[in-house]
Design a protein around this motif. Sequence first.
Motif, short mmCIF file in Angstrom:
data_model
loop_
_atom_site.label_atom_id
_atom_site.label_comp_id
_atom_site.label_asym_id
_atom_site.label_seq_id
_atom_site.Cartn_x
_atom_site.Cartn_y
_atom_site.Cartn_z
N GLY A 1 6.11 -22.38 1.43
CA GLY A 1 7.13 -21.37 1.70
C GLY A 1 6.55 -20.00 1.92
O GLY A 1 5.39 -19.87 2.34
N GLY A 2 7.34 -18.98 1.64
CA GLY A 2 6.88 -17.62 1.85
C GLY A 2 7.62 -16.62 0.99
O GLY A 2 8.70 -16.91 0.47
N ASN A 3 6.99 -15.45 0.82
CA ASN A 3 7.65 -14.40 0.06
C ASN A 3 7.41 -13.05 0.72
O ASN A 3 6.55 -12.91 1.60
N ALA A 4 8.19 -12.08 0.29
CA ALA A 4 8.07 -10.72 0.79
C ALA A 4 8.26 -9.76 -0.38
O ALA A 4 9.02 -10.04 -1.31
N GLY A 5 7.54 -8.64 -0.33
CA GLY A 5 7.65 -7.66 -1.39
C GLY A 5 7.26 -6.28 -0.91
O GLY A 5 6.84 -6.10 0.24
N TYR A 6 7.40 -5.32 -1.80
CA TYR A 6 7.04 -3.95 -1.49
C TYR A 6 6.34 -3.34 -2.70
O TYR A 6 6.95 -3.17 -3.76
N ASP A 7 5.04 -3.05 -2.56
CA ASP A 7 4.24 -2.53 -3.66
C ASP A 7 4.28 -1.00 -3.70
O ASP A 7 4.05 -0.33 -2.69
N ALA B 1 -4.92 1.37 -2.03
CA ALA B 1 -4.97 -0.07 -1.76
C ALA B 1 -3.74 -0.75 -2.36
O ALA B 1 -3.16 -0.28 -3.33
N PHE B 2 -3.34 -1.88 -1.76
CA PHE B 2 -2.24 -2.70 -2.27
C PHE B 2 -0.94 -1.91 -2.36
O PHE B 2 -0.23 -1.98 -3.37
#
Length: 193
Positions: free
Chosen positions: A56-62, A28-29
């Motif tokens: 606004g917005g954000n982006a990431g990589y877990d 998960a995640f």
Amino acid sequence: MSQKILVGAMALGACLLSSPALAQEESAFVGPRITIVGGWDRIDHDGENGSGFVYGGNAGYDIAVGRVRLAPEVEVTGTTQKSCFTVTNGRRCERGDRDLYVGGHVGYVVAPSVLLYGKAGYTNGRFSDRLTRVAGGTTTQIDRRDDRSGFRLGAGLEYALAEHFFVTGEYRYSNYSDGFSRNQVLGGAGFRF
């Protein structure tokens, strides 16, 4: 002998039953994600403050390390925050503008659908200042726009609604140069690829 076999069988059964839950928590995640955020924004400067709506917005990589999640992330937000004050022979208005953030967060999967995290990183905020003075029947207006760098700290919770969809709640504090700071409480809705 039969007791040892029974105990061994029970231990093996417990491991087999718990492994799907553990595997679910470890998967998960994980991966790339995007989030739309919005909420309350308060900017403080020289003892004056004003609130508005941040969006606004954000982006990431877990990345998963057991139940721990490590994630680089970027974000772009704007705000409706504006505050005006009376000054000698005029009026001064300060307004928040765009904010750029680059940082990361460290999270922990506390339940199959719940991730708690903390975040830290670099932030660059743009602030506008308008000074309007009236002297001898003449009005003079001076506009200034400055970019201020600083750091951000925050904490939040991510809740998985379905395999790819999640919601977030987050508090964060940002500190910029020349005595500017901001507090924000945001909610978000996101998609994990």
